[in-house]
Design a protein around this motif. Sequence first.
Motif, mmCIF file in Angstrom:
data_model
loop_
_atom_site.group_PDB
_atom_site.id
_atom_site.type_symbol
_atom_site.label_atom_id
_atom_site.label_comp_id
_atom_site.label_asym_id
_atom_site.label_seq_id
_atom_site.Cartn_x
_atom_site.Cartn_y
_atom_site.Cartn_z
ATOM 1 N N PRO A 75 0.843 -1.207 0.000
ATOM 2 C CA PRO A 75 0.000 0.000 0.000
ATOM 3 C C PRO A 75 0.876 1.255 0.000
ATOM 4 O O PRO A 75 1.897 1.314 0.675
ATOM 5 C CB PRO A 75 -0.787 -0.128 1.309
ATOM 6 N N GLY A 76 0.484 2.227 -0.802
ATOM 7 C CA GLY A 76 1.239 3.473 -0.931
ATOM 8 C C GLY A 76 2.270 3.456 -2.039
ATOM 9 O O GLY A 76 2.813 4.501 -2.402
ATOM 10 N N ALA A 77 2.549 2.280 -2.604
ATOM 11 C CA ALA A 77 3.530 2.183 -3.703
ATOM 12 C C ALA A 77 2.979 2.892 -4.943
ATOM 13 O O ALA A 77 1.778 2.865 -5.198
ATOM 14 C CB ALA A 77 3.835 0.730 -4.031
ATOM 15 N N GLY A 137 -5.984 -2.849 1.335
ATOM 16 C CA GLY A 137 -7.208 -3.649 1.394
ATOM 17 C C GLY A 137 -7.807 -4.030 0.071
ATOM 18 O O GLY A 137 -9.020 -4.096 -0.044
ATOM 19 N N GLY A 138 -6.997 -4.321 -0.933
ATOM 20 C CA GLY A 138 -7.536 -4.755 -2.212
ATOM 21 C C GLY A 138 -8.270 -6.086 -2.104
ATOM 22 O O GLY A 138 -7.825 -7.000 -1.418
ATOM 23 N N ALA A 139 -9.418 -6.196 -2.742
ATOM 24 C CA ALA A 139 -10.245 -7.402 -2.661
ATOM 25 C C ALA A 139 -9.626 -8.586 -3.397
ATOM 26 O O ALA A 139 -9.965 -9.723 -3.124
ATOM 27 C CB ALA A 139 -11.627 -7.103 -3.236
ATOM 28 N N GLY A 143 -6.307 -9.295 1.434
ATOM 29 C CA GLY A 143 -5.643 -8.481 2.440
ATOM 30 C C GLY A 143 -4.166 -8.249 2.183
ATOM 31 O O GLY A 143 -3.554 -7.397 2.799
ATOM 32 N N GLN A 144 -3.574 -9.028 1.278
ATOM 33 C CA GLN A 144 -2.174 -8.823 0.905
ATOM 34 C C GLN A 144 -2.126 -7.676 -0.096
ATOM 35 O O GLN A 144 -3.003 -7.558 -0.945
ATOM 36 C CB GLN A 144 -1.632 -10.105 0.274
#
Length: 187
Positions: A75-77, A137-139, A143-144
């Motif tokens: 996340p944030g990349a 929180g990508g579906a 959760g990874q």
Amino acid sequence: MRWMWAATVLPLALGAAAARAGVGADGPPPPAGPPVPAVARAWPVGVRPPVLRGWEPPVTVYGPGHRGVDLGAAPGAPVRTVAAGRVSYAGRVAGRGVVAVQLTGTDLRTTYEPVTATVRKGDEVAAGEVVGTVEAGGAHCGGQGCVHWGLLRGDVYLDPLLLLPPWLRNAGPPRLLPVLGVPLPRG
């Protein structure tokens, strides 16, 4: 006698149903249209991200499958467009951020999700330009952290990895090459 009927008629009926659905014995028919050109100049995330889940074409238009690839990313990349184009969508779909880019000189559109967009619809983007950042929180990845990268021609999904030229897709391990003109250390 009943088994002979089932052994003869049932395969014919199943074959006819598969033909009506556009499915051959070896799976779905190849997508209509020209081959996908290898126009990508960068991966959407990272240098060579892990492919957490590959493209799995559905057998039928509405059948189960995976209409893209999931690439490992924190996340944030930063998320980059793989080729030059024009942003055709930047917003939220079903609660997730999505960016779509119509690729220049083609009838292809790439999609990236979940992404917090830093571009707007209509923006021109260069290959490798940042279009957003990975949302948490990508579906697609349970959760990874990951980015779901898709490719469409019209409303037909294609394998986005085909956009990558072989030198980018199959990079393999790095090789060290000699540096000419530099003296070797003594000692």
